[in-house]
Design an enzyme around this catalytic site. Structure first.
Site, PDB file in Angstrom:
ATOM      1  N   CYS A 271      31.335  22.766  -1.146  1.00  0.00           N
ATOM      2  CA  CYS A 271      32.010  21.837  -2.080  1.00  0.00           C
ATOM      3  C   CYS A 271      33.377  22.330  -2.529  1.00  0.00           C
ATOM      4  CB  CYS A 271      31.126  21.585  -3.298  1.00  0.00           C
ATOM      5  SG  CYS A 271      29.543  20.858  -2.861  1.00  0.00           S
TER       6      CYS A 271
ATOM      7  N   HIS B 158      35.615  17.844  -8.206  1.00  0.00           N
ATOM      8  CA  HIS B 158      34.726  17.614  -7.063  1.00  0.00           C
ATOM      9  C   HIS B 158      33.627  16.665  -7.517  1.00  0.00           C
ATOM     10  CE1 HIS B 158      31.591  18.024  -4.196  1.00  0.00           C
ATOM     11  NE2 HIS B 158      30.848  18.783  -4.965  1.00  0.00           N
TER      12      HIS B 158
ATOM     13  N   ASN C  31      28.181  12.347  -3.110  1.00  0.00           N
ATOM     14  CA  ASN C  31      28.831  13.668  -3.032  1.00  0.00           C
ATOM     15  C   ASN C  31      29.212  13.925  -1.574  1.00  0.00           C
ATOM     16  OD1 ASN C  31      29.294  16.446  -2.759  1.00  0.00           O
ATOM     17  ND2 ASN C  31      27.828  16.993  -4.343  1.00  0.00           N
TER      18      ASN C  31
HETATM   19  N1  ACO Z   1      13.968   9.420  -6.725  1.00  0.00           N
HETATM   20  C1  ACO Z   1      12.955   9.376  -7.574  1.00  0.00           C
HETATM   21  N2  ACO Z   1      12.373  10.481  -8.101  1.00  0.00           N
HETATM   22  C2  ACO Z   1      12.869  11.666  -7.719  1.00  0.00           C
HETATM   23  C3  ACO Z   1      13.952  11.775  -6.829  1.00  0.00           C
HETATM   24  C4  ACO Z   1      14.502  10.585  -6.309  1.00  0.00           C
HETATM   25  N3  ACO Z   1      15.532  10.581  -5.473  1.00  0.00           N
HETATM   26  N4  ACO Z   1      14.216  13.084  -6.649  1.00  0.00           N
HETATM   27  C5  ACO Z   1      13.354  13.779  -7.399  1.00  0.00           C
HETATM   28  N5  ACO Z   1      12.537  12.934  -8.048  1.00  0.00           N
HETATM   29  C6  ACO Z   1      11.467  13.233  -8.982  1.00  0.00           C
HETATM   30  C7  ACO Z   1      10.911  14.620  -8.801  1.00  0.00           C
HETATM   31  O1  ACO Z   1       9.929  14.640  -7.792  1.00  0.00           O
HETATM   32  C8  ACO Z   1      10.353  14.911 -10.170  1.00  0.00           C
HETATM   33  O2  ACO Z   1       9.106  14.279 -10.274  1.00  0.00           O
HETATM   34  P1  ACO Z   1       7.907  14.961 -11.113  1.00  0.00           P
HETATM   35  O3  ACO Z   1       8.419  15.048 -12.533  1.00  0.00           O
HETATM   36  O4  ACO Z   1       6.774  14.001 -10.946  1.00  0.00           O
HETATM   37  O5  ACO Z   1       7.690  16.300 -10.497  1.00  0.00           O
HETATM   38  C9  ACO Z   1      11.311  14.192 -11.103  1.00  0.00           C
HETATM   39  O6  ACO Z   1      11.998  13.224 -10.308  1.00  0.00           O
HETATM   40  C10 ACO Z   1      12.326  15.113 -11.752  1.00  0.00           C
HETATM   41  O7  ACO Z   1      12.855  15.982 -10.741  1.00  0.00           O
HETATM   42  P2  ACO Z   1      13.914  17.061 -11.094  1.00  0.00           P
HETATM   43  O8  ACO Z   1      14.307  17.773  -9.837  1.00  0.00           O
HETATM   44  O9  ACO Z   1      13.437  17.872 -12.249  1.00  0.00           O
HETATM   45  O10 ACO Z   1      15.079  16.124 -11.563  1.00  0.00           O
HETATM   46  P3  ACO Z   1      16.353  16.495 -12.356  1.00  0.00           P
HETATM   47  O11 ACO Z   1      16.327  15.751 -13.634  1.00  0.00           O
HETATM   48  O12 ACO Z   1      16.628  17.955 -12.381  1.00  0.00           O
HETATM   49  O13 ACO Z   1      17.448  15.815 -11.450  1.00  0.00           O
HETATM   50  C11 ACO Z   1      19.155  16.398  -9.909  1.00  0.00           C
HETATM   51  C12 ACO Z   1      17.662  16.270 -10.123  1.00  0.00           C
HETATM   52  C13 ACO Z   1      19.794  15.014  -9.972  1.00  0.00           C
HETATM   53  C14 ACO Z   1      19.388  16.959  -8.520  1.00  0.00           C
HETATM   54  C15 ACO Z   1      19.701  17.307 -11.014  1.00  0.00           C
HETATM   55  O14 ACO Z   1      19.046  18.540 -11.043  1.00  0.00           O
HETATM   56  C16 ACO Z   1      21.149  17.545 -10.856  1.00  0.00           C
HETATM   57  O15 ACO Z   1      21.943  16.684 -11.132  1.00  0.00           O
HETATM   58  N6  ACO Z   1      21.540  18.754 -10.413  1.00  0.00           N
HETATM   59  C17 ACO Z   1      22.881  19.070 -10.072  1.00  0.00           C
HETATM   60  C18 ACO Z   1      22.893  19.238  -8.647  1.00  0.00           C
HETATM   61  C19 ACO Z   1      24.045  18.570  -8.019  1.00  0.00           C
HETATM   62  O16 ACO Z   1      24.816  17.858  -8.605  1.00  0.00           O
HETATM   63  N7  ACO Z   1      24.175  18.845  -6.774  1.00  0.00           N
HETATM   64  C20 ACO Z   1      25.225  18.294  -6.054  1.00  0.00           C
HETATM   65  C21 ACO Z   1      25.396  19.094  -4.850  1.00  0.00           C
HETATM   66  S1  ACO Z   1      25.990  20.636  -5.190  1.00  0.00           S
HETATM   67  C22 ACO Z   1      27.521  20.439  -5.601  1.00  0.00           C
HETATM   68  O17 ACO Z   1      28.177  19.566  -5.156  1.00  0.00           O
HETATM   69  C23 ACO Z   1      28.008  21.364  -6.600  1.00  0.00           C
END
Ligand code: ACO
Length: 348
Positions: A114, A275, A305
């Site tokens: 990224c 980004h 992204n």
């Molecule tokens: N649709 C529906 N449900 C989903 C999905 C989806 N696409 N993905 C995960 N879930 C579910 C999980 O299975 C989990 O279910 P459970 O509670 O029954 O176990 C629930 O949703 C919550 O999952 P988490 O992983 O805890 O969700 P979180 O609130 O942390 O959100 C996310 C995940 C969006 C990835 C978050 O952690 C985030 O924004 N992280 C930042 C990462 C990022 O932005 N990465 C970009 C790439 S890296 C970069 O560019 C820097």
């Protein structure tokens, strides 16, 4: 020493639009879940067999070169940032050189995910400053769609990413007050495995708590076994919460570092182009830096992204929309896998 100016900006996105609703055809997810956590409404996916990371990069490069008022023959160095290259090796920069019929100029690939474009921009800046090159082409391009798990198993990662490309042409200028004022690059490998694609790789998964059992061979063999394919280990891994926590600290930190270096403050920023990792991360940075809405540019809603492509793609769209005027101070910043992060301050 010269100053480096951005002489041309371009981008390319594939025509295939996949909305959040479209993804529900492949996995258990919802528009509500994706929008609430990431802000993404839709993304573009390249033609599976018609488009590659390098071909999208070339389309963006052609636009940047035209807008710079030069031709491909004028380019004297190519830098290509991507995590999804056409081939494991060679990199994409040589493919650009070949396909665009350029001279036998140097061609460098950057693997910084990224923050790849910020790293590439910084490297290009150093070459221009010293007078080594006069027209550097910097490209960020990604075809994520070829290596994502679009089943429910991979939904936490695959809903976030999209395909696209952006490019700039760098040239020297005698105006010491305009162009790239400074670039700032950082890395912390402590959590390298928290956002990674492990295979194919010479570590062969040995860093994992439960390393896979490998076929009984003494030497050689690319350890891409049927089991790894079946259990999804071949797809990118992301500890989303770890990424989020680090990103919201390092983004503002490096932006403030860049401003301080130039005796500027957040109120001097005309446009921040972060980004496009996640809209919630961008909004958090905006809040910490106390920037009004019209000073932060986001387009993750349309493209997801796009990793190394996201900063130049957003820069190009912001420029086309007339949001960057001569004299404006633009801050580019990125954070990503490695972890690596960086910022660039540019006076247009
Ligand atoms: N649709 C529906 N449900 C989903 C999905 C989806 N696409 N993905 C995960 N879930 C579910 C999980 O299975 C989990 O279910 P459970 O509670 O029954 O176990 C629930 O949703 C919550 O999952 P988490 O992983 O805890 O969700 P979180 O609130 O942390 O959100 C996310 C995940 C969006 C990835 C978050 O952690 C985030 O924004 N992280 C930042 C990462 C990022 O932005 N990465 C970009 C790439 S890296 C970069 O560019 C820097």
């Amino acid at each position: 020493m010269f100053q480096t100016r951005i002489a041309g900006i371009g981008h390319y996105v594939p025509k295939n639009i996949y909305s959040n609703h479209d993804l529900t055809r492949f996995m258990d997810t919802s528009d509500e879940w994706i929008q609430a956590r990431t802000g993404i409404q839709e993304r573009r996916f390249a033609d599976r067999f018609g488009e590659t990371t390098s071909s999208m990069g070339i389309a963006a490069a052609e636009m940047a070169i035209t807008r710079a008022g030069i031709t491909a023959q004028d380019i004297d160095f190519i830098i290509f940032a991507t995590l999804s290259p056409d081939y494991y090796f060679p990199g994409c920069a040589v493919l650009v050189q070949r396909e665009m019929g350029m001279q036998e100029v140097g061609a460098l690939d950057i693997r910084n995910q990224c923050s790849g474009f910020i790293y590439a921009l910084s490297i290009g800046d150093q070459f221009i400053k010293t007078g080594m090159y006069k027209n550097i082409l910097v490209i960020g391009s990604e075809k994520h769609s070829f290596a994502m798990d679009f089943s429910t198993r991979g939904r936490a990662v695959s809903v976030i990413f999209g395909d696209g490309a952006g490019a700039v042409v760098l040239q020297p200028t005698d105006d010491s007050k305009s162009g790239i004022l400074s670039t700032h690059l950082h890395a912390d490998g402590t959590d390298a495995e928290k956002l990674a694609m492990y295979y194919p790789g010479s570590a062969n998964g040995m860093h994992l708590d439960n390393p896979p059992v490998w076929p009984d061979v003494e030497l050689g063999g690319l350890f891409m076994t049927e089991e790894l394919v079946k259990d999804g280990s071949i797809f990118p891994y992301m500890d989303g919460q770890a990424v989020f926590k680090k990103a919201v600290v390092k983004f503002p930190e490096v932006i403030l570092e860049a401003l301080t270096k130039n005796n500027l403050t957040t109120s001097d920023i005309d446009l921040l182009i972060p980004h496009q990792a996640n809209l919630r991360i961008s909004q958090y940075i905006q809040k910490v830096l106390q920037l009004p809405n019209d000073k932060v540019f986001n387009n993750i809603q349309k493209y997801g992204n796009t990793t190394a492509a996201s900063v130049p793609l957003a820069l190009s769209e912001a420029w086309e929309a007339g949001k960057i005027k001569p004299g404006d101070l633009v801050c580019l910043a990125a954070f990503g896998a490695g972890f690596t992060w960086g910022a660039a301050l540019v006076r247009f």
